[in-house]
Design an enzyme around this catalytic site. Structure first.
Site, PDB file in Angstrom:
ATOM      1  N   THR A   7       0.853  -1.206   0.133  1.00 43.63           N
ATOM      2  CA  THR A   7      -0.002  -0.248   0.185  1.00 43.63           C
ATOM      3  C   THR A   7       0.694   1.319   0.166  1.00 43.63           C
ATOM      4  OG1 THR A   7      -1.739  -1.197   1.043  1.00 43.63           O
ATOM      5  CG2 THR A   7      -1.926   1.134   1.075  1.00 43.63           C
ATOM      6  N   SER A  54       1.716  -7.740  -0.954  1.00 44.26           N
ATOM      7  CA  SER A  54       1.801  -8.405  -0.262  1.00 44.26           C
ATOM      8  C   SER A  54       2.238 -10.177   0.350  1.00 44.26           C
ATOM      9  CB  SER A  54       2.759  -8.020   1.564  1.00 44.26           C
ATOM     10  OG  SER A  54       1.549  -7.872   2.281  1.00 44.26           O
ATOM     11  N   THR A  88       1.603  -4.264   4.781  1.00 42.79           N
ATOM     12  CA  THR A  88       1.783  -4.750   5.650  1.00 42.79           C
ATOM     13  C   THR A  88       1.287  -5.622   6.181  1.00 42.79           C
ATOM     14  OG1 THR A  88      -0.734  -4.282   5.609  1.00 42.79           O
ATOM     15  CG2 THR A  88       1.281  -2.148   6.528  1.00 42.79           C
TER      16      THR A  88
HETATM   17  N1  ASP Z   1      -2.525  -4.904   0.294  1.00 41.75           N
HETATM   18  C1  ASP Z   1      -1.275  -4.459   1.118  1.00 41.75           C
HETATM   19  C2  ASP Z   1      -0.350  -5.428   0.961  1.00 41.75           C
HETATM   20  O1  ASP Z   1       0.139  -5.406   0.409  1.00 41.75           O
HETATM   21  C3  ASP Z   1      -1.696  -3.806   2.422  1.00 41.75           C
HETATM   22  C4  ASP Z   1      -1.157  -2.636   3.062  1.00 41.75           C
HETATM   23  O2  ASP Z   1       0.068  -2.788   2.355  1.00 41.75           O
HETATM   24  O3  ASP Z   1      -1.097  -2.251   4.068  1.00 41.75           O
HETATM   25  O4  ASP Z   1       0.240  -6.235   2.447  1.00 41.75           O
END
Ligand code: ASP
Length: 325
Positions: A7, A54, A88
């Site tokens: 994100t 991720s 995250t």
């Molecule tokens: N969708 C995101 C990820 O790549 C969530 C984030 O990064 O906060 O995990």
């Protein structure tokens, strides 16, 4: 800086869009340019390892990341530390993987964002700035792999994502964070005890072992467990109820299974607190995961299987890790 997406590199159509956006689209160079204040802080070399949500990271990405961190430290004695930008959702798994594999006193610091880069009050720029602050601070040396989110500094071993929304989505249950970072500097009043790298010498395999996670609940579908055993899965983590409890039905399946057994860990779905040894472990062929959450127990199993460990060696590494927690 090694960028992997998430994100923090996400873009939405509208500045008010917090949930509807594409993660992993903005390039690392652009992320750095969006925080020109970083120029005063450090001389940063950047490499794009991946640019994905991720949830879509693969073992191949992990392999590349580990190779880059190891070779960056080996190649440059003047390098202060490594920052990894990351989604995250699985950040804690990558942080823990690196903690188990990277043996260097220089900090590896992971950070991300809960709001896309295009959002009003995006948290990525400050999180990135603070991750670099922590990675370049002398007091971060010897503290193992760190996670910096929302001004808090967490140990890889302890940190977990605890909320789906909001910038304060990370916590270290039971212990709390190691410290914090602000405009007055990096504050690390606590020493991280869990900072050894038991797999520092491990060469990661071309083909990673298969390790699944099963989730405990009322009347669990035991056919899932049987299917895993029949599929000759190499490792299994039970997200048990309470202190890692398996149902009687699941224990029966394990006790009566006559085929080859995967290495199996019992963790808990509670979110904090340890899972201790029980008499049932002997009968079922399981081991308690201690204070590791299920996703981190899986990372440990992946590396233990890659190292060719049997149950006794697995128990020894678990005991070693618990003695440091
Ligand atoms: N969708 C995101 C990820 O790549 C969530 C984030 O990064 O906060 O995990």
């Amino acid at each position: 800086m090694l960028a992997t997406g998430g994100t923090i590199a996400g873009r939405a159509k509208d500045v008010t869009a917090l949930n509807n956006y594409s993660a992993g689209v903005i390039h690392a160079e652009q992320l750095l340019q969006s925080v020109p204040q970083l120029q005063q802080l450090a001389e940063i070399q950047v490499e794009q390892i991946a640019n994905v949500d991720s949830a879509d990271l693969t073992f191949a990405h992990w392999q590349t990341l580990v190779t880059h961190v190891r070779s960056a430290f080996a190649a440059d004695a003047d390098l202060a530390g490594v920052v990894i930008s990351h989604g995250t959702n699985t950040l804690e798994e990558t942080a823990w993987l690196l903690q188990l594999l990277i043996d260097d006193p220089r900090p590896v610091v992971l950070g991300g964002a809960m709001r896309p880069a295009t959002a009003l009050s995006a948290d990525g720029p400050l999180n990135l700035f603070q991750a670099v602050q922590v990675a370049s601070a002398p007091q971060s040396r010897g503290q193992g792999v760190l996670v910096v989110m929302d001004g808090w500094i967490h140990a890889a071993r302890k940190v977990t994502k605890v909320a789906t929304q909001g910038v304060g989505a990370f916590a270290s249950p039971g212990t709390g964070p190691l410290g914090w970072v602000d405009d007055a500097g990096v504050h690390l009043p606590l020493v991280c005890e869990a900072r050894e790298a038991p797999f520092a010498g491990l060469t990661l395999p071309g083909q990673w072992p298969k390790v699944a996670i099963l989730y405990g609940c009322v009347e669990p579908e035991s056919s899932m467990l049987t299917a895993m055993l029949k599929a000759r899965i190499q490792g299994l983590v039970f997200t048990g109820t309470g202190a890692g409890q398996l149902s009687a039905v699941e224990r029966d399946v394990l006790r009566t299974w006559s085929g080859p057994r995967p290495l199996m860990l019992r963790a808990s779905r509670c979110g904090s607190g340890p899972v201790h040894r029980s008499p049932e472990d002997e009968r079922c062929g399981t081991l308690p995961a201690g204070s590791l959450n299920p996703q981190k127990a899986r990372v440990l199993l992946l590396l233990s299987l890659s190292a060719g460990f049997n149950g006794v060696q697995m128990a020894a590494v678990l005991a070693q890790l618990e003695s440091m927690s």
